[in-house]
Scaffold this motif. Structure first.
Motif, PDB file in Angstrom:
ATOM      1  N   ALA A 256       0.765  -1.205   0.049  1.00 18.28           N
ATOM      2  CA  ALA A 256      -0.004  -0.203   0.100  1.00 18.28           C
ATOM      3  C   ALA A 256       0.859   1.240   0.255  1.00 18.28           C
ATOM      4  O   ALA A 256       0.737   2.217  -0.700  1.00 18.28           O
ATOM      5  CB  ALA A 256      -0.982   0.171   1.266  1.00 18.28           C
ATOM      6  N   ARG A 257       2.005   1.138   0.770  1.00 27.80           N
ATOM      7  CA  ARG A 257       2.723   2.400   0.972  1.00 27.80           C
ATOM      8  C   ARG A 257       4.298   2.024   1.518  1.00 27.80           C
ATOM      9  O   ARG A 257       4.154   1.144   2.411  1.00 27.80           O
ATOM     10  CB  ARG A 257       1.934   3.562   1.736  1.00 27.80           C
ATOM     11  CG  ARG A 257       2.666   4.774   1.634  1.00 27.80           C
ATOM     12  CD  ARG A 257       1.717   5.706   2.577  1.00 27.80           C
ATOM     13  NE  ARG A 257       2.448   7.134   2.944  1.00 27.80           N
ATOM     14  CZ  ARG A 257       1.841   8.167   3.637  1.00 27.80           C
ATOM     15  NH1 ARG A 257       0.734   8.095   4.290  1.00 27.80           N
ATOM     16  NH2 ARG A 257       2.734   9.112   3.860  1.00 27.80           N
ATOM     17  N   THR A 258       5.015   2.855   1.332  1.00 25.30           N
ATOM     18  CA  THR A 258       6.408   2.724   1.872  1.00 25.30           C
ATOM     19  C   THR A 258       6.906   3.995   2.709  1.00 25.30           C
ATOM     20  O   THR A 258       6.273   4.917   2.342  1.00 25.30           O
ATOM     21  CB  THR A 258       7.298   2.504   0.818  1.00 25.30           C
ATOM     22  OG1 THR A 258       7.565   3.456  -0.119  1.00 25.30           O
ATOM     23  CG2 THR A 258       7.316   1.145  -0.087  1.00 25.30           C
ATOM     24  N   PHE A 259       7.658   3.863   3.753  1.00 23.74           N
ATOM     25  CA  PHE A 259       8.133   4.727   4.512  1.00 23.74           C
ATOM     26  C   PHE A 259       9.762   4.548   4.557  1.00 23.74           C
ATOM     27  O   PHE A 259      10.003   3.254   4.772  1.00 23.74           O
ATOM     28  CB  PHE A 259       7.426   4.812   5.891  1.00 23.74           C
ATOM     29  CG  PHE A 259       6.028   5.120   5.946  1.00 23.74           C
ATOM     30  CD1 PHE A 259       5.566   6.467   6.356  1.00 23.74           C
ATOM     31  CD2 PHE A 259       5.064   4.214   5.698  1.00 23.74           C
ATOM     32  CE1 PHE A 259       4.192   6.852   6.206  1.00 23.74           C
ATOM     33  CE2 PHE A 259       3.896   4.601   5.468  1.00 23.74           C
ATOM     34  CZ  PHE A 259       3.275   5.848   5.872  1.00 23.74           C
ATOM     35  N   ASP A 260      10.551   5.609   4.915  1.00 23.94           N
ATOM     36  CA  ASP A 260      11.898   5.542   5.432  1.00 23.94           C
ATOM     37  C   ASP A 260      12.034   5.173   6.644  1.00 23.94           C
ATOM     38  O   ASP A 260      10.996   5.446   7.472  1.00 23.94           O
ATOM     39  CB  ASP A 260      12.485   6.864   5.204  1.00 23.94           C
ATOM     40  CG  ASP A 260      12.514   7.183   3.805  1.00 23.94           C
ATOM     41  OD1 ASP A 260      12.945   6.311   2.723  1.00 23.94           O
ATOM     42  OD2 ASP A 260      12.519   8.612   3.375  1.00 23.94           O
ATOM     43  N   LEU A 261      13.032   4.871   6.992  1.00 24.32           N
ATOM     44  CA  LEU A 261      13.004   3.940   8.345  1.00 24.32           C
ATOM     45  C   LEU A 261      12.879   4.988   9.606  1.00 24.32           C
ATOM     46  O   LEU A 261      12.164   4.724  10.341  1.00 24.32           O
ATOM     47  CB  LEU A 261      14.518   3.224   8.634  1.00 24.32           C
ATOM     48  CG  LEU A 261      14.820   2.952  10.017  1.00 24.32           C
ATOM     49  CD1 LEU A 261      14.039   1.666  10.270  1.00 24.32           C
ATOM     50  CD2 LEU A 261      16.364   2.496  10.038  1.00 24.32           C
ATOM     51  N   GLU A 262      13.340   6.376   9.235  1.00 23.47           N
ATOM     52  CA  GLU A 262      13.316   7.339  10.492  1.00 23.47           C
ATOM     53  C   GLU A 262      11.766   7.766  10.451  1.00 23.47           C
ATOM     54  O   GLU A 262      11.679   8.270  11.542  1.00 23.47           O
ATOM     55  CB  GLU A 262      13.999   8.503  10.011  1.00 23.47           C
ATOM     56  CG  GLU A 262      13.916   9.102   8.629  1.00 23.47           C
ATOM     57  CD  GLU A 262      14.840   8.769   7.589  1.00 23.47           C
ATOM     58  OE1 GLU A 262      15.084   9.456   6.741  1.00 23.47           O
ATOM     59  OE2 GLU A 262      15.194   7.490   7.751  1.00 23.47           O
ATOM     60  N   ASP A 263      10.866   7.271   9.572  1.00 29.94           N
ATOM     61  CA  ASP A 263       9.468   7.593   9.805  1.00 29.94           C
ATOM     62  C   ASP A 263       8.705   6.374  10.241  1.00 29.94           C
ATOM     63  O   ASP A 263       7.611   6.350   9.851  1.00 29.94           O
ATOM     64  CB  ASP A 263       9.001   8.029   8.394  1.00 29.94           C
ATOM     65  CG  ASP A 263       9.581   9.426   7.884  1.00 29.94           C
ATOM     66  OD1 ASP A 263       9.712  10.051   8.609  1.00 29.94           O
ATOM     67  OD2 ASP A 263       9.825   9.456   6.792  1.00 29.94           O
TER      68      ASP A 263
END
Length: 320
Positions: free
Chosen positions: A292-299
């Motif tokens: 559905a969606r990707t985020f960066d590790l810091e997020d």
């Protein structure tokens, strides 16, 4: 990304920790992506007593083998994995992880790391639960919540393995429409139709041979009522509630059965068989993980919040 405590999202902090050392039976993996699962939210909320802070979260992921440590995997191989990481030991929200070799599988060339990172928990659970329920081609399978990880994985696997019907549900009309655009044409839209009515309509009154329920609550009792003669319902989750009221005649009159499932209670040979089958089906394109969606590790905190509060169609993945 480490949980310094278990009081909520604010306890997730970036941290520099030593690179893990490989011991017997472990493979050092450079993580490229990590799946975000409901377990991380449970732990971060303080509802998983066995977890001890500080703890790097993340039970599944994908990456590249850096040190094969004498295993059958080669350095540079792309692999996916899952295990008790992020619960009883540091997990996948990290640049490196020492993974037990039995928890690893190669990633087919047709699948990218982000897609692979979010599939192990759901597809291994789905495959083993179906096997234990006695699935075979020609049977009718119901697994509620098409947008959720297990519901979607069961539906895809059942269809790929020759189910007569592979049914699912959603309470959202928008998700029902989205599911149809992705080729899921046996999804019951609970915003306009009751579960039992939908199953009877699609199966022409036959019912469900197998129900794999990861939702619990009222959905469990409604799904139980759809069972055909000699059918079975496997319960393995409770996102909609831990308590359900059932009509025992749904079991007695239909000579049906009610089962439970716990992934880590299954023997190693079942894990190996599931990994092999899933790899083959992924390679052929018979099943396709949905992100559905990707985020960066810091997020990571925002990724967890998005998963829990937005209830997306498909998996949420962190890119490392």
């Amino acid at each position: 990304m480490r949980a310094e405590g278990f009081r909520g999202y604010q306890d997730l902090k970036l941290a520099d920790i030593p690179k893990p050392q490989v011991s017997d039976g472990r493979v050092l993996v450079r993580i490229t992506a990590a799946g975000v699962t409901p377990l991380e939210h449970t732990i971060l909320s303080g509802n998983y007593p066995r977890a001890k802070a500080p703890l790097v979260l993340g039970s599944e992921g994908a990456g590249v083998v850096e040190d094969a440590n004498g295993s059958e995997f080669s350095a540079g191989s792309r692999v996916m994995f899952m295990g008790t990481y992020g619960a009883s030991e540091n997990g996948a929200y990290s640049e490196y992880l020492a993974v037990r070799k039995e928890h690893l599988s190669l990633i087919p060339g047709t699948i990218d790391d982000v897609s692979a990172a979010g599939l192990p928990v759901a597809y291994l659970t789905a495959h083993m639960a179906l096997s234990l329920a006695g699935f075979e081609a020609g049977k009718t399978v119901l697994s509620p919540a098409i947008g959720g990880s297990v519901g979607n994985a069961v539906t895809q696997l059942a269809r790929a393995l020759g189910a007569r019907h592979a049914l699912s549900t959603t309470t959202s009309h928008a998700k029902a429409e989205h599911a149809r655009t992705l080729g899921f044409d046996e999804v019951i839209d609970l915003s306009i139709e009751k579960l039992g009515e939908g199953v009877r309509r699609i199966t022409e009154g036959y019912g469900s041979d197998i129900v794999i329920d990861a939702i619990g609550g009222d959905i469990l009792s409604e799904a139980l009522a759809t069972l055909a003669m000699n059918g079975s319902l496997t319960t393995l989750g409770y996102s909609a509630g831990r308590k359900s009221t059932i009509d025992v005649t749904d079991l007695i009159w239909k000579r049906a059965s009610l089962k439970s499932f716990a992934l880590f209670a299954q023997p190693q040979e079942m894990w190996a068989k599931a990994w092999t089958s899933i790899f083959t089906l992924l390679e052929s394109g018979a099943i396709k993980p949905i992100v559905a969606r990707t985020f960066d590790l810091e997020d990571a905190a925002e990724a967890l919040r998005y998963q829990i509060e937005s209830r997306p169609f498909g998996r949420v993945v962190l890119k490392i």
